[in-house]
Design an enzyme around this catalytic site. Structure first.
Site: not given
Length: 234
Positions: A137, A155
């Site tokens: 991420k 996220d």
């Protein structure tokens, strides 16, 4: 972050909405309401953004932005942070979630940048995820924001909003599965903006506990909204 007022309903209430239509209408609305979305993390250099994103894990951007000015002043680059002690760094980030782990990650990341990348933030995902404290991420945030690459950072906001609207199926049960589904259905040049669209929509409109559907222009094509409004009354 200021969001423009919601548009009128994009379509009349429909029984079936195709995935293609859902993407098309979502993109249309986001382009009108958030034409130039940006990260809300404050930074001056790629290194600063990398530090800020590491700090933002399970922490609000608002809190990170309170902490980073003093941190960046004391450690403006990889070389200065690599030479820091844990006590110095911890003292500056103690109000951030998981400060012990993040202190170790920041110093380790800076030292790896010095040892392997001449102190510069690398621009490929394999090199980025080799850095302490950097997962997929975080790496995708850097690729998208710094290098304007077609990279989708998933996220909790992106994961939640993608499922609620119906941009991904219920079979996408992991962040990687959501990332792949979004990348498959979005034009590459849209991906950097779409990353921010979904984050900001989740942060200010499609909130985790109580989505603000009255101020959302996507209700006509939103799977979550249409399921909720069709629920039988008790």
């Amino acid at each position: 972050m200021h969001l423009s007022p919601p548009l009128q309903s994009l379509t009349s209430h429909t029984t079936t909405v195709t995935a293609k239509e859902r993407y098309s209408r979502a993109i249309e609305w986001f382009e009108q309401t958030m034409p130039t979305p940006r990260t809300e993390l404050h930074y001056d250099t790629p290194f600063h953004l990398l530090v800020a994103v590491i700090l933002s894990a399970q922490c609000t951007d608002k809190r990170v932005n309170i902490v980073t000015p003093a941190l960046f002043e004391r450690f403006p680059d990889a070389a200065s942070l690599a030479a820091a002690t844990e006590e110095e760094v911890f003292g500056l980030i103690s109000s951030i979630s998981y400060p012990n782990n993040k202190t170790a990650h920041l110093i380790g990341m800076a030292r790896r940048l010095i040892d392997e990348f001449d102190g510069e933030v690398p621009g490929d995902i394999d090199s980025l995820v080799s850095l302490p404290g950097v997962g997929r991420k975080t790496a995708n945030v850097i690729l998208s924001v710094v290098f304007n690459r077609s990279a989708m950072a998933v996220d909790t906001h992106v994961f939640r909003v993608s499922h609620r609207i119906g941009l991904v199926s219920d079979r996408c049960t992991t962040p990687l599965a959501v990332e792949k589904a979004l990348m498959k259905n979005l034009d590459p040049e849209l991906v950097p903006r779409a990353h921010h669209w979904l984050i900001l929509h989740g942060r200010y409109i499609c909130k985790a506990r109580r989505p603000d559907c009255l101020n959302c222009g996507l209700t006509a094509v939103c799977r979550h909204y249409n399921k909720a409004t069709k629920a039988p009354q008790k």
